[in-house]
Design an enzyme around this catalytic site. Structure first.
Site, PDB file in Angstrom:
ATOM      1  N   PRO A   4       0.597  -1.149  -0.005  1.00  0.00           N
ATOM      2  CA  PRO A   4      -0.091   0.183   0.000  1.00  0.00           C
ATOM      3  C   PRO A   4       0.958   1.379   0.120  1.00  0.00           C
ATOM      4  CG  PRO A   4      -0.226  -1.130   1.976  1.00  0.00           C
ATOM      5  CD  PRO A   4       0.548  -2.043   1.258  1.00  0.00           C
ATOM      6  N   ASN A   5       0.335   2.307  -0.653  1.00  0.00           N
ATOM      7  CA  ASN A   5       0.752   3.758  -0.638  1.00  0.00           C
ATOM      8  C   ASN A   5       1.910   3.650  -1.766  1.00  0.00           C
ATOM      9  OD1 ASN A   5      -1.311   4.900   0.827  1.00  0.00           O
ATOM     10  ND2 ASN A   5      -0.414   3.824   2.444  1.00  0.00           N
ATOM     11  N   ARG A  12       4.326  10.864  -1.943  1.00  0.00           N
ATOM     12  CA  ARG A  12       4.023  10.721  -0.515  1.00  0.00           C
ATOM     13  C   ARG A  12       5.406  10.902   0.185  1.00  0.00           C
ATOM     14  NH1 ARG A  12       4.511   4.397   1.785  1.00  0.00           N
ATOM     15  NH2 ARG A  12       4.225   5.104   3.888  1.00  0.00           N
ATOM     16  N   TYR A  17      10.771   9.306   1.015  1.00  0.00           N
ATOM     17  CA  TYR A  17      10.694   8.543  -0.018  1.00  0.00           C
ATOM     18  C   TYR A  17      11.287   9.105  -1.335  1.00  0.00           C
ATOM     19  CZ  TYR A  17       7.956   5.851   3.037  1.00  0.00           C
ATOM     20  OH  TYR A  17       7.536   5.206   4.158  1.00  0.00           O
ATOM     21  N   ASN A  68       8.360  -5.649  -1.330  1.00  0.00           N
ATOM     22  CA  ASN A  68       8.079  -4.532  -0.208  1.00  0.00           C
ATOM     23  C   ASN A  68       6.736  -4.318   0.331  1.00  0.00           C
ATOM     24  OD1 ASN A  68       7.958  -2.038   1.093  1.00  0.00           O
ATOM     25  ND2 ASN A  68       9.130  -0.684  -0.372  1.00  0.00           N
ATOM     26  N   ALA A  71       3.112  -0.993   4.821  1.00  0.00           N
ATOM     27  CA  ALA A  71       2.788  -1.145   5.967  1.00  0.00           C
ATOM     28  C   ALA A  71       2.192  -2.502   6.431  1.00  0.00           C
ATOM     29  CB  ALA A  71       1.479  -0.064   6.005  1.00  0.00           C
ATOM     30  N   GLU A  92      12.905  -9.314   1.163  1.00  0.00           N
ATOM     31  CA  GLU A  92      12.108  -8.148   1.487  1.00  0.00           C
ATOM     32  C   GLU A  92      12.901  -6.910   1.268  1.00  0.00           C
ATOM     33  OE1 GLU A  92      10.381  -6.496   5.899  1.00  0.00           O
ATOM     34  OE2 GLU A  92      11.043  -8.623   5.743  1.00  0.00           O
ATOM     35  N   HIS A  94      12.945  -2.459   1.593  1.00  0.00           N
ATOM     36  CA  HIS A  94      12.286  -1.171   1.975  1.00  0.00           C
ATOM     37  C   HIS A  94      13.170   0.033   1.431  1.00  0.00           C
ATOM     38  CE1 HIS A  94       9.542  -3.151   4.720  1.00  0.00           C
ATOM     39  NE2 HIS A  94      10.488  -4.176   4.818  1.00  0.00           N
ATOM     40  N   ARG A 101      13.239   4.589  11.664  1.00  0.00           N
ATOM     41  CA  ARG A 101      12.020   5.386  11.941  1.00  0.00           C
ATOM     42  C   ARG A 101      11.375   5.250  13.113  1.00  0.00           C
ATOM     43  NH1 ARG A 101       9.156   5.175   6.267  1.00  0.00           N
ATOM     44  NH2 ARG A 101       7.932   6.773   7.302  1.00  0.00           N
TER      45      ARG A 101
END
Length: 140
Positions: A4-5, A12, A17, A68, A71, A92, A94, A101
């Protein structure tokens, strides 16, 4: 596979990012894949069930995955369970360093079921993941 996003990249939180778009990410991944002799299909969804379906598809066809989960990383037991069924390397990724963070982002329910994790290198995280996939496939 992107959660998502991530389709909103460029809009965003550009301080985190960057200003490059999802189309830019897709182009980068496809170019890197060609250089590595990999056929790269870049997908993004805001829907957990869709992401799980794509992971199932990869499992059923023994396809390597760069994932990725966005969330979903931090709470989706359903995505984790799908990743546990993997039949090929799954990395995985990111864009940001999730350990640097907010506290809730430090935990990934996915990492323990993945081949490995790459985080914090911006879009380059995906390129590094493709290199890892290539290396894993070459071992087989």
């Amino acid at each position: 596979l992107n959660g998502p996003n991530l389709g909103r990249l460029g809009k965003r939180e550009p301080a985190i990012y960057g200003t490059a778009t999802f189309a830019d990410l897709t182009d980068l991944c496809q170019r890197a894949g060609r250089e590595l002799g990999l056929d790269v299909d870049v997908r993004q969804t805001d829907f957990e069930g869709q992401l799980i379906g794509w992971i199932h598809e990869a499992c059923d066809n023994a396809l390597p995955v760069v994932l990725n989960p966005a969330a979903f990383t931090h709470y989706s037991i359903a995505v984790m369970d799908a990743v546990k069924m993997r039949t090929a390397p799954l990395v995985e990724v990111h864009i940001s360093n999730i350990s640097g963070r907010e506290d809730f982002r430090h935990q990934s329910v996915i990492t323990g079921s993945a081949t490995g994790i790459i985080a914090g290198f911006g879009f380059q995280s995906y390129v590094l993941a493709l290199h890892a996939i290539r290396a894993e496939l070459d071992k087989r």
